[in-house]
Design an enzyme around this catalytic site. Structure first.
Site, PDB file in Angstrom:
ATOM      1  N   SER A 117       0.866  -1.183   0.000  1.00  0.00           N
ATOM      2  CA  SER A 117       0.000   0.000   0.000  1.00  0.00           C
ATOM      3  C   SER A 117       0.900   1.230   0.000  1.00  0.00           C
ATOM      4  CB  SER A 117      -0.937  -0.058   1.218  1.00  0.00           C
ATOM      5  OG  SER A 117      -1.913   0.956   1.144  1.00  0.00           O
TER       6      SER A 117
ATOM      7  N   HIS B 255      -2.778  -1.271  -3.209  1.00  0.00           N
ATOM      8  CA  HIS B 255      -3.930  -0.399  -2.981  1.00  0.00           C
ATOM      9  C   HIS B 255      -3.828   0.832  -3.873  1.00  0.00           C
ATOM     10  CE1 HIS B 255      -4.316  -2.126   1.376  1.00  0.00           C
ATOM     11  NE2 HIS B 255      -4.755  -2.956   0.442  1.00  0.00           N
TER      12      HIS B 255
ATOM     13  N   ASP C 133      -4.245  -4.804   5.982  1.00  0.00           N
ATOM     14  CA  ASP C 133      -4.520  -5.707   4.872  1.00  0.00           C
ATOM     15  C   ASP C 133      -3.259  -6.520   4.560  1.00  0.00           C
ATOM     16  OD1 ASP C 133      -5.978  -6.920   2.880  1.00  0.00           O
ATOM     17  OD2 ASP C 133      -5.559  -5.358   1.392  1.00  0.00           O
TER      18      ASP C 133
END
Length: 199
Positions: free
Chosen positions: A18, A45, A138
């Site tokens: 991310s 992401h 995540d």
């Protein structure tokens, strides 16, 4: 970097990241050998922007074939597959990917956890997963699935991460096989390839 286990036969490499992960990927991608012997799925992401140019940017950093994933796309070795914006990526069979528009996980779609878990269900202990820099949790559950299946868990050294929450949480919750610095990742993945070819 300590070699704690036999690398064995790699079936697939998963990379999740991310905030702060693109810088690491752009350092890693040019170092990868063309004939790895397994596919790579990258879940980063990103904003749900239909005009994203991330695929073309990736292609400038690697000699491997690179595609943004489409529904029912074939999964082949020596190819990088990039998760598209606003879709989860599922590994449906050893040779096929699918897209999914179910609920966001950790406010994210694509979700790293979703892809990691689906890949483990297909590739089991032949799964290798690398979690990079990021600002939420995540990927941590996904790494747990990889570990439980006997696969290999790699985590970016949190001290090297631009945003360390994601890799640091992973090191707390999952027993990593290797903690890797960005400058080590290319050689490590190429070693996976060589072990796979000679397995």
């Amino acid at each position: 970097m300590e070699d704690k286990n036999d690398i064995g036969n790699t079936g697939i490499l998963l990379i999740g990241g991310s905030a702060g992960s693109l810088k690491v990927l752009f350092e890693l991608l040019p170092k990868l050998e063309v004939n790895l012997g397994f596919p790579i799925i990258v879940v980063v992401h990103r904003k749900a922007a239909p005009d994203s140019h991330l695929e073309s940017v990736f292609k400038k950093h690697t000699q491997l074939k690179t595609f943004e994933i489409e529904d029912k796309m074939s999964l082949e070795a020596n190819t990088i597959y990039l998760a598209p914006a606003d879709y989860h990526v599922l590994v449906e069979t050893p040779t096929e990917l699918a897209l999914d528009y179910s609920e966001k996980l950790h406010y994210s779609r694509p979700s790293i956890d979703v892809t990691f878990q689906s890949a483990v269900e297909i590739f089991g202990k032949k799964t290798v997963a690398l979690l990079l820099s990021g600002a939420n949790h995540d990927g941590v559950q996904g790494l747990k699935h990889v570990k439980a299946a006997g696969g290999m868990v790699l985590i970016q050294d949190p001290d090297t991460a631009e945003v360390d929450l994601m890799p640091r949480e992973a090191t707390v919750q999952v027993e990593a096989d290797h903690i890797v610095k960005p400058e080590e990742m290319g050689n490590f993945i190429n070693a996976l390839a060589n072990k796979t070819k000679n397995y």
